[in-house]
Design a protein around this motif. Structure first.
Motif, PDB file in Angstrom:
ATOM      1  N   GLY A 114       0.778  -1.232   0.000  1.00 12.40           N
ATOM      2  CA  GLY A 114       0.000   0.000   0.000  1.00 12.40           C
ATOM      3  C   GLY A 114       0.809   1.281   0.000  1.00 12.40           C
ATOM      4  N   ASN A 115       2.139   1.193   0.007  1.00 13.62           N
ATOM      5  CA  ASN A 115       2.991   2.385   0.009  1.00 13.62           C
ATOM      6  C   ASN A 115       3.207   2.844  -1.429  1.00 13.62           C
ATOM      7  OD1 ASN A 115       5.165   4.232   0.110  1.00 13.62           O
ATOM      8  ND2 ASN A 115       5.913   3.317   2.008  1.00 13.62           N
ATOM      9  N   LEU A 116       2.522   3.927  -1.846  1.00 15.42           N
ATOM     10  CA  LEU A 116       2.590   4.397  -3.224  1.00 15.42           C
ATOM     11  C   LEU A 116       3.990   4.889  -3.591  1.00 15.42           C
ATOM     12  CD1 LEU A 116       0.986   4.853  -5.813  1.00 15.42           C
ATOM     13  CD2 LEU A 116       0.371   7.131  -4.968  1.00 15.42           C
ATOM     14  N   VAL A 117       4.662   5.558  -2.653  1.00 20.82           N
ATOM     15  CA  VAL A 117       6.028   6.038  -2.908  1.00 20.82           C
ATOM     16  C   VAL A 117       6.946   4.860  -3.202  1.00 20.82           C
ATOM     17  CG1 VAL A 117       8.020   7.233  -1.920  1.00 20.82           C
ATOM     18  CG2 VAL A 117       5.715   8.105  -1.504  1.00 20.82           C
ATOM     19  N   LEU A 118       6.817   3.818  -2.409  1.00 22.60           N
ATOM     20  CA  LEU A 118       7.623   2.614  -2.594  1.00 22.60           C
ATOM     21  C   LEU A 118       7.333   1.976  -3.940  1.00 22.60           C
ATOM     22  CD1 LEU A 118       9.612   0.702  -1.197  1.00 22.60           C
ATOM     23  CD2 LEU A 118       7.661  -0.466  -0.162  1.00 22.60           C
ATOM     24  N   LEU A 119       6.068   1.934  -4.300  1.00 18.86           N
ATOM     25  CA  LEU A 119       5.657   1.343  -5.575  1.00 18.86           C
ATOM     26  C   LEU A 119       6.255   2.111  -6.748  1.00 18.86           C
ATOM     27  CD1 LEU A 119       3.856  -0.565  -7.265  1.00 18.86           C
ATOM     28  CD2 LEU A 119       2.012   1.093  -6.980  1.00 18.86           C
ATOM     29  N   VAL A 120       6.114   3.426  -6.729  1.00 21.36           N
ATOM     30  CA  VAL A 120       6.624   4.261  -7.830  1.00 21.36           C
ATOM     31  C   VAL A 120       8.144   4.161  -7.935  1.00 21.36           C
ATOM     32  CG1 VAL A 120       6.860   6.633  -8.673  1.00 21.36           C
ATOM     33  CG2 VAL A 120       4.674   5.858  -7.736  1.00 21.36           C
ATOM     34  N   LEU A 121       8.836   4.235  -6.805  1.00 22.76           N
ATOM     35  CA  LEU A 121      10.302   4.152  -6.810  1.00 22.76           C
ATOM     36  C   LEU A 121      10.772   2.801  -7.337  1.00 22.76           C
ATOM     37  CD1 LEU A 121      11.527   5.839  -3.503  1.00 22.76           C
ATOM     38  CD2 LEU A 121      12.055   6.530  -5.840  1.00 22.76           C
ATOM     39  N   GLY A 122      10.158   1.740  -6.856  1.00 27.86           N
ATOM     40  CA  GLY A 122      10.571   0.400  -7.266  1.00 27.86           C
ATOM     41  C   GLY A 122      10.402   0.175  -8.756  1.00 27.86           C
ATOM     42  N   LEU A 123       9.258   0.618  -9.313  1.00 24.84           N
ATOM     43  CA  LEU A 123       9.017   0.446 -10.733  1.00 24.84           C
ATOM     44  C   LEU A 123       9.904   1.383 -11.560  1.00 24.84           C
ATOM     45  CD1 LEU A 123       5.139   0.010 -10.772  1.00 24.84           C
ATOM     46  CD2 LEU A 123       6.858  -1.729 -11.160  1.00 24.84           C
ATOM     47  N   ALA A 124      10.140   2.589 -11.059  1.00 23.93           N
ATOM     48  CA  ALA A 124      10.998   3.534 -11.780  1.00 23.93           C
ATOM     49  C   ALA A 124      12.425   3.005 -11.883  1.00 23.93           C
ATOM     50  CB  ALA A 124      10.982   4.893 -11.086  1.00 23.93           C
ATOM     51  N   ILE A 125      12.905   2.400 -10.812  1.00 23.89           N
ATOM     52  CA  ILE A 125      14.258   1.836 -10.826  1.00 23.89           C
ATOM     53  C   ILE A 125      14.360   0.693 -11.832  1.00 23.89           C
ATOM     54  CG2 ILE A 125      15.919   0.506  -9.441  1.00 23.89           C
ATOM     55  CD1 ILE A 125      15.047   2.192  -7.033  1.00 23.89           C
ATOM     56  N   SER A 126      13.236   0.007 -12.063  1.00 21.42           N
ATOM     57  CA  SER A 126      13.262  -1.140 -12.977  1.00 21.42           C
ATOM     58  C   SER A 126      13.309  -0.713 -14.446  1.00 21.42           C
ATOM     59  CB  SER A 126      12.035  -2.029 -12.748  1.00 21.42           C
ATOM     60  OG  SER A 126      10.851  -1.394 -13.204  1.00 21.42           O
ATOM     61  N   ILE A 127      12.995   0.569 -14.751  1.00 21.69           N
ATOM     62  CA  ILE A 127      12.978   1.025 -16.148  1.00 21.69           C
ATOM     63  C   ILE A 127      14.324   0.803 -16.841  1.00 21.69           C
ATOM     64  CG2 ILE A 127      12.745   3.035 -17.679  1.00 21.69           C
ATOM     65  CD1 ILE A 127      10.630   4.122 -15.855  1.00 21.69           C
ATOM     66  N   PRO A 128      15.456   1.252 -16.241  1.00 16.53           N
ATOM     67  CA  PRO A 128      16.740   1.019 -16.914  1.00 16.53           C
ATOM     68  C   PRO A 128      17.033  -0.456 -17.159  1.00 16.53           C
ATOM     69  CG  PRO A 128      16.995   2.570 -15.103  1.00 16.53           C
ATOM     70  CD  PRO A 128      15.627   1.981 -14.984  1.00 16.53           C
ATOM     71  N   LEU A 129      16.580  -1.312 -16.249  1.00 12.91           N
ATOM     72  CA  LEU A 129      16.818  -2.752 -16.406  1.00 12.91           C
ATOM     73  C   LEU A 129      16.073  -3.292 -17.627  1.00 12.91           C
ATOM     74  CD1 LEU A 129      16.420  -3.756 -12.653  1.00 12.91           C
ATOM     75  CD2 LEU A 129      18.554  -3.446 -13.907  1.00 12.91           C
ATOM     76  N   VAL A 130      14.808  -2.859 -17.796  1.00  5.77           N
ATOM     77  CA  VAL A 130      14.015  -3.297 -18.946  1.00  5.77           C
ATOM     78  C   VAL A 130      14.596  -2.739 -20.240  1.00  5.77           C
ATOM     79  CG1 VAL A 130      11.741  -3.215 -20.023  1.00  5.77           C
ATOM     80  CG2 VAL A 130      11.932  -3.538 -17.558  1.00  5.77           C
ATOM     81  N   ILE A 131      15.015  -1.456 -20.207  1.00  3.69           N
ATOM     82  CA  ILE A 131      15.598  -0.828 -21.396  1.00  3.69           C
ATOM     83  C   ILE A 131      16.878  -1.553 -21.811  1.00  3.69           C
ATOM     84  CG2 ILE A 131      16.747   1.272 -22.237  1.00  3.69           C
ATOM     85  CD1 ILE A 131      14.735   2.884 -20.620  1.00  3.69           C
ATOM     86  N   PHE A 132      17.729  -1.866 -20.828  1.00  2.00           N
ATOM     87  CA  PHE A 132      18.970  -2.581 -21.127  1.00  2.00           C
ATOM     88  C   PHE A 132      18.673  -3.954 -21.711  1.00  2.00           C
ATOM     89  CE2 PHE A 132      22.094  -5.761 -19.740  1.00  2.00           C
ATOM     90  CZ  PHE A 132      23.236  -5.273 -20.380  1.00  2.00           C
ATOM     91  N   GLY A 133      17.712  -4.663 -21.095  1.00  2.00           N
ATOM     92  CA  GLY A 133      17.363  -5.992 -21.590  1.00  2.00           C
ATOM     93  C   GLY A 133      16.802  -5.947 -22.998  1.00  2.00           C
ATOM     94  N   SER A 134      15.969  -4.946 -23.294  1.00  3.75           N
ATOM     95  CA  SER A 134      15.369  -4.823 -24.623  1.00  3.75           C
ATOM     96  C   SER A 134      16.425  -4.487 -25.670  1.00  3.75           C
ATOM     97  CB  SER A 134      14.298  -3.723 -24.607  1.00  3.75           C
ATOM     98  OG  SER A 134      13.331  -3.984 -23.627  1.00  3.75           O
ATOM     99  N   THR A 135      17.327  -3.578 -25.325  1.00  2.55           N
ATOM    100  CA  THR A 135      18.394  -3.198 -26.255  1.00  2.55           C
ATOM    101  C   THR A 135      19.292  -4.385 -26.568  1.00  2.55           C
ATOM    102  OG1 THR A 135      18.370  -0.955 -25.328  1.00  2.55           O
ATOM    103  CG2 THR A 135      20.288  -1.578 -26.641  1.00  2.55           C
ATOM    104  N   LEU A 136      19.613  -5.157 -25.543  1.00  2.81           N
ATOM    105  CA  LEU A 136      20.429  -6.355 -25.740  1.00  2.81           C
ATOM    106  C   LEU A 136      19.716  -7.362 -26.628  1.00  2.81           C
ATOM    107  CD1 LEU A 136      22.935  -8.051 -25.049  1.00  2.81           C
ATOM    108  CD2 LEU A 136      21.725  -8.846 -22.996  1.00  2.81           C
ATOM    109  N   MET A 137      18.399  -7.533 -26.417  1.00  2.00           N
ATOM    110  CA  MET A 137      17.627  -8.490 -27.214  1.00  2.00           C
ATOM    111  C   MET A 137      17.593  -8.087 -28.687  1.00  2.00           C
ATOM    112  SD  MET A 137      16.658 -11.087 -25.519  1.00  2.00           S
ATOM    113  CE  MET A 137      15.657 -11.706 -26.861  1.00  2.00           C
ATOM    114  N   ILE A 138      17.486  -6.782 -28.977  1.00  6.24           N
ATOM    115  CA  ILE A 138      17.470  -6.324 -30.365  1.00  6.24           C
ATOM    116  C   ILE A 138      18.785  -6.693 -31.058  1.00  6.24           C
ATOM    117  CG2 ILE A 138      17.557  -4.255 -31.832  1.00  6.24           C
ATOM    118  CD1 ILE A 138      15.448  -3.013 -30.076  1.00  6.24           C
ATOM    119  N   LYS A 139      19.900  -6.501 -30.354  1.00  9.23           N
ATOM    120  CA  LYS A 139      21.210  -6.842 -30.926  1.00  9.23           C
ATOM    121  C   LYS A 139      21.326  -8.346 -31.167  1.00  9.23           C
ATOM    122  CE  LYS A 139      23.608  -2.901 -28.850  1.00  9.23           C
ATOM    123  NZ  LYS A 139      24.636  -2.435 -27.886  1.00  9.23           N
TER     124      LYS A 139
END
Length: 230
Positions: free
Chosen positions: A135-160
């Protein structure tokens, strides 16, 4: 502010980030498949736009996911949508003659595909994230925001990797079909049937993967026929 300094906050944040690392593999494949047909200078923009918008969507979805998944036919419709997305991504587009306007349309289509796929594929994932956030919205937003670079890196690697090993494209589409089959079998209206016959979940996943690959390849062959005859 004091809540952010407590051990529970940081433990919850680590849980959310870790959950997203584990559960975002298939999302990275979808993003890579959707963006691979774009010109190189558009790929990173599509990945960032799609990933960022998907996280915002996931935050909103987390608040209603538990109730949403109890509605009948929601996951069946989601599974059918994923099958359609998987076939479309495997089919690909003819990139040989794209104008500037066509490239813009292609990028927006890629972002739209990323959003739709993430919406369906995240239904199960967001429940785990919501449980970790407690139920902690700040925690939710921070956790998902931190995951963005991980998804971007994984997607970029997959394209290559897809550019170097084309077979990965087929495997990626099969993965989407697999998830689609599991999503179909997870619908609330099929709960009794699946409990009586648990193997149906795996059968639906295999059938989904085979269907996406078969229809996608057939579509590819149909598109290639006029080109070869021209």
């Amino acid at each position: 502010m004091d809540a952010m300094l407590g051990a529970d906050f940081w433990i919850g944040l680590l849980k959310i980030v870790w959950i997203n690392i584990i559960l975002s593999g298939d999302n990275a494949v979808v993003i890579a498949l959707a963006a691979r047909g774009l010109p190189a200078h558009q790929q990173s923009k599509a990945i960032m736009l799609g990933s960022g918008a998907a996280v915002v969507l996931r935050i909103a979805l987390t608040l209603v996911a538990a109730k949403l998944m109890q509605l009948p036919l929601v996951e069946i419709m989601g599974g059918v949508l994923l099958l359609w997305i998987g076939v479309g991504l495997l089919k690909g587009e003819d990139e040989s003659e794209q104008s500037g306007d066509a490239v813009k349309v292609g990028m927006m289509a890629a972002v739209r595909t990323i959003l739709l796929a993430d919406l369906v594929m995240s239904l199960d994932n967001v429940i785990a994230v919501a449980a970790a956030a407690q139920g902690n919205l700040v925690l939710l937003v921070l956790g998902l925001a931190i995951s963005i670079p991980l998804v971007i890196f994984g997607s970029t690697l997959m394209i290559k990797l897809m550019a170097r090993f084309p077979a990965i494209v087929t495997l990626g589409a099969a993965l989407i079909g697999w998830v689609a089959g599991e999503t179909l079998a997870s619908d609330h209206v099929l709960e009794g049937l699946i409990q009586a016959h648990p193997w149906l979940t795996h059968a639906a996943a295999v059938a989904g993967a085979l269907l996406v690959v078969a229809v996608g390849k057939m579509w590819q062959a149909r598109n290639a026929a006029p080109a070869s005859g021209a």
